[in-house]
Write a protein that holds these residues in place. Sequence first.
Motif, PDB file in Angstrom:
ATOM      1  N   HIS A   1     -79.012  59.975 -95.663  1.00  0.00           N
ATOM      2  CA  HIS A   1     -78.779  58.625 -95.144  1.00  0.00           C
ATOM      3  C   HIS A   1     -78.351  58.612 -93.676  1.00  0.00           C
ATOM      4  CE1 HIS A   1     -79.283  56.508 -98.903  1.00  0.00           C
ATOM      5  NE2 HIS A   1     -78.449  57.350 -99.506  1.00  0.00           N
TER       6      HIS A   1
ATOM      7  N   ASP B   1     -78.322  48.638 -90.144  1.00  0.00           N
ATOM      8  CA  ASP B   1     -79.125  48.666 -91.370  1.00  0.00           C
ATOM      9  C   ASP B   1     -78.907  49.932 -92.199  1.00  0.00           C
ATOM     10  OD1 ASP B   1     -80.379  50.523 -89.726  1.00  0.00           O
ATOM     11  OD2 ASP B   1     -82.390  49.733 -90.036  1.00  0.00           O
ATOM     12  N   ASP B   2     -77.853  50.723 -91.872  1.00  0.00           N
ATOM     13  CA  ASP B   2     -77.640  51.945 -92.650  1.00  0.00           C
ATOM     14  C   ASP B   2     -77.062  51.615 -94.023  1.00  0.00           C
ATOM     15  OD1 ASP B   2     -74.717  52.193 -92.642  1.00  0.00           O
ATOM     16  OD2 ASP B   2     -74.807  53.142 -90.680  1.00  0.00           O
TER      17      ASP B   2
ATOM     18  N   ARG C   1     -76.746  48.910 -99.173  1.00  0.00           N
ATOM     19  CA  ARG C   1     -78.189  48.652 -99.099  1.00  0.00           C
ATOM     20  C   ARG C   1     -78.941  49.968 -99.055  1.00  0.00           C
ATOM     21  NH1 ARG C   1     -75.759  48.085 -94.532  1.00  0.00           N
ATOM     22  NH2 ARG C   1     -75.325  45.885 -94.752  1.00  0.00           N
ATOM     23  N   THR C   2     -80.228  49.886 -99.284  1.00  0.00           N
ATOM     24  CA  THR C   2     -81.098  51.049 -99.117  1.00  0.00           C
ATOM     25  C   THR C   2     -81.814  50.897 -97.779  1.00  0.00           C
ATOM     26  OG1 THR C   2     -81.435  51.216-101.495  1.00  0.00           O
ATOM     27  CG2 THR C   2     -83.038  52.338-100.081  1.00  0.00           C
ATOM     28  N   PRO C   3     -81.572  51.824 -96.848  1.00  0.00           N
ATOM     29  CA  PRO C   3     -82.240  51.726 -95.548  1.00  0.00           C
ATOM     30  C   PRO C   3     -83.757  51.882 -95.696  1.00  0.00           C
ATOM     31  CG  PRO C   3     -80.489  53.369 -95.516  1.00  0.00           C
ATOM     32  CD  PRO C   3     -80.684  52.965 -96.926  1.00  0.00           C
ATOM     33  N   ALA C   4     -84.476  51.264 -94.794  1.00  0.00           N
ATOM     34  CA  ALA C   4     -85.935  51.391 -94.794  1.00  0.00           C
ATOM     35  C   ALA C   4     -86.312  52.839 -94.534  1.00  0.00           C
ATOM     36  CB  ALA C   4     -86.543  50.475 -93.731  1.00  0.00           C
ATOM     37  N   SER C   5     -87.227  53.372 -95.328  1.00  0.00           N
ATOM     38  CA  SER C   5     -87.611  54.774 -95.173  1.00  0.00           C
ATOM     39  C   SER C   5     -88.238  55.030 -93.802  1.00  0.00           C
ATOM     40  CB  SER C   5     -88.539  55.209 -96.298  1.00  0.00           C
ATOM     41  OG  SER C   5     -89.725  54.467 -96.281  1.00  0.00           O
ATOM     42  N   ALA C   6     -88.942  54.057 -93.242  1.00  0.00           N
ATOM     43  CA  ALA C   6     -89.533  54.234 -91.907  1.00  0.00           C
ATOM     44  C   ALA C   6     -88.446  54.424 -90.851  1.00  0.00           C
ATOM     45  CB  ALA C   6     -90.417  53.039 -91.557  1.00  0.00           C
ATOM     46  N   ASP C   7     -87.340  53.677 -90.975  1.00  0.00           N
ATOM     47  CA  ASP C   7     -86.233  53.835 -90.021  1.00  0.00           C
ATOM     48  C   ASP C   7     -85.590  55.211 -90.149  1.00  0.00           C
ATOM     49  OD1 ASP C   7     -86.585  51.261 -89.018  1.00  0.00           O
ATOM     50  OD2 ASP C   7     -85.129  50.390 -90.421  1.00  0.00           O
TER      51      ASP C   7
END
Length: 145
Positions: A32, A101-102, A115-121
């Motif tokens: 993460h 957004d982490d 939250r679950t961060p966007a995999s692209a980020d």
Amino acid sequence: MSKQSCELCIHPGGDVVYRDDNYRIVLVDDDHYPGFCRVIWNAHVREMTDLSTAERAILIAAVWQVEEAVREVMRPDKVNVASLGNVTPHLHWHVIPRYEDDAHFPNPIWGEIRRTPASADLTKRRALVPKLRDAILARFEGSLL
């Protein structure tokens, strides 16, 4: 806790980027938090006040140099710098790039996931880690710290 049972005396505490006689800088393998670093005092001591004034200055200067490298390369929204040692009572500092957004923001990373961060980020941030390694090495190789 004795030196023989101390996790940071037995193991490096991450992927060693730089090491000298006083401390080592490691990258922590955290899915993460790409770019999560630790600055770990090599000798087994528990608190900053166990160090001499000169040793404290050396260690904290290294922490700030790592923070600068993290800010420069990772471009976080915020950097968390912490020395807890509740679980591992061996002097070390965490330098953690944080993003709005982490997984935990705005809470500490040791708290409940929000939250679950966007995999692209996360993929973009992981791609910066080799540059972070280079930036840390550039600051410390030949340094007087």
